[in-house]
Design an enzyme around this catalytic site. Structure first.
Site, PDB file in Angstrom:
ATOM      1  N   LYS A  76       0.865  -1.183   0.000  1.00 58.15           N
ATOM      2  CA  LYS A  76       0.000   0.000   0.000  1.00 58.15           C
ATOM      3  C   LYS A  76       0.893   1.221   0.000  1.00 58.15           C
ATOM      4  CE  LYS A  76      -4.517   0.799   0.268  1.00 58.15           C
ATOM      5  NZ  LYS A  76      -5.585  -0.073  -0.248  1.00 58.15           N
TER       6      LYS A  76
HETATM    7  P1  NAD Z   1     -13.146   7.698  -2.799  1.00 60.41           P
HETATM    8  O1  NAD Z   1     -12.148   8.743  -2.459  1.00 60.41           O
HETATM    9  O2  NAD Z   1     -13.555   7.508  -4.208  1.00 60.41           O
HETATM   10  O3  NAD Z   1     -14.496   7.949  -1.956  1.00 60.41           O
HETATM   11  C1  NAD Z   1     -14.515   8.099  -0.568  1.00 60.41           C
HETATM   12  C2  NAD Z   1     -15.911   8.521  -0.122  1.00 60.41           C
HETATM   13  O4  NAD Z   1     -15.925   8.578   1.316  1.00 60.41           O
HETATM   14  C3  NAD Z   1     -16.324   9.908  -0.608  1.00 60.41           C
HETATM   15  O5  NAD Z   1     -17.706   9.913  -0.902  1.00 60.41           O
HETATM   16  C4  NAD Z   1     -16.062  10.786   0.610  1.00 60.41           C
HETATM   17  O6  NAD Z   1     -16.873  11.958   0.627  1.00 60.41           O
HETATM   18  C5  NAD Z   1     -16.437   9.831   1.725  1.00 60.41           C
HETATM   19  N1  NAD Z   1     -15.829  10.179   3.014  1.00 60.41           N
HETATM   20  C6  NAD Z   1     -14.586  10.636   3.242  1.00 60.41           C
HETATM   21  N2  NAD Z   1     -14.419  10.866   4.554  1.00 60.41           N
HETATM   22  C7  NAD Z   1     -15.585  10.519   5.158  1.00 60.41           C
HETATM   23  C8  NAD Z   1     -16.044  10.550   6.491  1.00 60.41           C
HETATM   24  N3  NAD Z   1     -15.270  11.000   7.474  1.00 60.41           N
HETATM   25  N4  NAD Z   1     -17.296  10.099   6.733  1.00 60.41           N
HETATM   26  C9  NAD Z   1     -18.091   9.670   5.739  1.00 60.41           C
HETATM   27  N5  NAD Z   1     -17.721   9.642   4.450  1.00 60.41           N
HETATM   28  C10 NAD Z   1     -16.479  10.070   4.175  1.00 60.41           C
HETATM   29  O7  NAD Z   1     -12.559   6.353  -2.174  1.00 60.41           O
HETATM   30  P2  NAD Z   1     -12.920   4.853  -2.591  1.00 60.41           P
HETATM   31  O8  NAD Z   1     -11.956   4.431  -3.630  1.00 60.41           O
HETATM   32  O9  NAD Z   1     -14.377   4.727  -2.816  1.00 60.41           O
HETATM   33  O10 NAD Z   1     -12.508   4.055  -1.263  1.00 60.41           O
HETATM   34  C11 NAD Z   1     -13.397   3.944  -0.160  1.00 60.41           C
HETATM   35  C12 NAD Z   1     -12.935   2.793   0.729  1.00 60.41           C
HETATM   36  O11 NAD Z   1     -12.924   1.582  -0.043  1.00 60.41           O
HETATM   37  C13 NAD Z   1     -11.524   2.931   1.302  1.00 60.41           C
HETATM   38  O12 NAD Z   1     -11.501   2.296   2.561  1.00 60.41           O
HETATM   39  C14 NAD Z   1     -10.685   2.127   0.337  1.00 60.41           C
HETATM   40  O13 NAD Z   1      -9.482   1.643   0.924  1.00 60.41           O
HETATM   41  C15 NAD Z   1     -11.637   0.987   0.037  1.00 60.41           C
HETATM   42  N6  NAD Z   1     -11.357   0.276  -1.218  1.00 60.41           N
HETATM   43  C16 NAD Z   1     -11.319   0.935  -2.407  1.00 60.41           C
HETATM   44  C17 NAD Z   1     -11.096   0.205  -3.570  1.00 60.41           C
HETATM   45  C18 NAD Z   1     -11.122   0.855  -4.935  1.00 60.41           C
HETATM   46  O14 NAD Z   1     -11.089   0.113  -5.927  1.00 60.41           O
HETATM   47  N7  NAD Z   1     -11.219   2.165  -5.061  1.00 60.41           N
HETATM   48  C19 NAD Z   1     -10.868  -1.163  -3.515  1.00 60.41           C
HETATM   49  C20 NAD Z   1     -10.918  -1.799  -2.281  1.00 60.41           C
HETATM   50  C21 NAD Z   1     -11.174  -1.074  -1.135  1.00 60.41           C
END
Ligand code: NAD
Length: 416
Positions: free
Chosen positions: A108
């Protein structure tokens, strides 16, 4: 279970690892090797800001374990992305890739910054400097980054370009790229689609009827918005969704396509008018069937776990439930489907993207989605089979499968 000292995110993940290692009776030396990251790099990331100042950010890349293949894991841009958080997330990637049977290790990366406060030019310069400073660790057969919280396909395009300036055109150096630059069809929706596939399978075992499920989703970024969209298509009633500013609640069900369109136009979920405003804390305690935290870490803690009313919690975000909260939910009979299974759709299609890039070939989107379904269903069934045959919970089963496979790889390769 009472834990007096506040644990770091990495210590928390290692508690889950230790429970798996205990039941697998891993010898001490092997356990120590698997617990700690193999290699870590901290770098400074100086950026010329638009106003002419230089600001210096902290950047990290943690390669947790490479026994099963090249390191694989996202890059996070977030104010809380410090070394301990990145270590925890790298470790989760090791167990996730192993559980899914993908030929990768776990890594990561991250830069401690608030991307919402940076202009596009500043983000471009930050991404390039970060890439150049960790470049000696990367390689299409060494370490392949991807998007995560606060990063997206544009970030990956900049990373690929910066790496390519040194090594020549190398699309396989990152996944989650724009389709126009060799990204895979279906990658953008993959994590949310994986969540939907897991819920379809779990619904059969848990006797849930998808058509009448009330679902709450925290987060409306890549993972949250696609999860909400696809579950809505499957007939679920999405009753609440939030972003960092707060949420929107409608017990009759939200019009998710319109909500996502509203969000994609650059608005906050809180400005969507077809429901009542709700805070992020309140949202987690709503009466519902399935609660899906899909935003940030540590949102369900010992403080609010007793108030969670869902029957099932699906960890679409990484590590959204603290160790103490996990025990509380388990004791209350709430089924917790763990991150290393639930959100593995992203890394699975990243694997498909990487193989397509190496072969200089593109798959049709239907093929991507079908292959994704096979991998998700196979992993779910392996975990479920262990849950029922050994009487353990889903997280314990998922970790045991992942940890066992990595331990086996270490032994077969004869590391020591
Ligand atoms: P992103 O940046 O696209 O979206 C994050 C979302 O969370 C946004 O809507 C933001 O407004 C919201 N957010 C941020 N802080 C917040 C808070 N304090 N309370 C509530 N909402 C909040 O990120 P993402 O890629 O969707 O990732 C989200 C989660 O999924 C992370 O934990 C990431 O590690 C995990 N993840 C992502 C992927 C991927 O393919 N993008 C894959 C596996 C896991």
């Amino acid at each position: 279970m009472t834990i007096t000292k506040k644990l770091t995110p990495f210590e928390e993940v290692n508690l889950f690892f230790d429970r798996a290692a205990d039941r697998l009776q891993l010898p001490d030396g092997c356990r120590e090797m698997l617990r700690r990251p193999w290699r870590e790099l901290g770098v400074q990331v100086p950026v010329r800001m638009d106003d002419g100042r230089i600001e210096v950010f902290n950047g990290y890349r943690v390669q947790h374990n490479g026994a099963r293949g090249p390191y694989k894991g996202g890059v996070r841009f977030h104010p809380q992305a410090d070394q301990e958080e990145i270590r925890a997330l790298a470790s989760l990637m090791t167990w996730k890739t192993a559980l899914m049977g993908l030929p990768f290790g776990g890594a990561k990366g991250g830069v401690q910054c608030d991307p919402r406060q940076l202009s596009e030019g500043e983000l471009n310069r930050l991404t390039r400097r970060y890439t150049l400073n960790i470049e000696h660790l990367l390689g299409t057969n060494r370490d392949i980054p991807a998007p995560d919280l606060g990063t997206n396909s544009q970030t990956m395009a900049w990373m690929m370009d910066a790496y390519g300036q040194l090594h020549g055109h190398s699309p396989a150096i990152v996944t989650g790229k724009p389709v126009e630059l060799g990204g895979s069809l279906g990658r953008e929706s993959a994590t949310g689609r994986g969540v939907a596939y897991i819920l379809e399978e779990a619904a059969k075992n848990l006797r849930l009827n998808l058509q009448s499920l009330r679902v709450v989703v925290q987060g409306c970024g890549n993972v949250g918005s696609w999860t909400a969209r696809l579950l809505h298509e499957n007939g679920c009633r999405i009753i609440a969704v939030s972003d960092v500013r707060g949420g929107i609640y409608n017990p009759r069900g939200l019009d998710v396509p319109r909500l996502v369109e509203h969000k994609m136009a650059g608005n906050s979920v809180t400005e969507f008018r077809e429901g009542d405003s709700i805070g992020n804390a309140e949202l987690l305690e709503l009466e519902c069937d399935v609660l899906i935290p899909a935003a940030i870490d540590n949102v369900i803690t010992d403080k609010n776990a007793p108030q969670v009313k869902a029957r099932v919690v699906m960890e679409a975000a990484n590590h959204p439930i603290t160790v103490e909260a996990d025990s509380i939910l388990n004791d209350r009979g709430i089924v917790v489907l763990p991150d290393i299974l639930v959100n593995a759709g992203g890394v699975t299609v990243s694997y498909f993207e990487w193989t397509q890039n190496l072969q200089e070939f593109r798959w049709e989107e239907d093929r991507v989605n079908e292959e994704l379904r096979k991998v998700m269903v196979r992993a779910y069934r392996a975990v479920h089979e262990k849950v029922t045959s050994e009487g353990i919970n889903y997280r314990q089963a998922a970790f045991e499968i992942g940890v066992q496979r990595v331990a086996q790889a270490v032994n077969l390769r004869g590391f020591v």
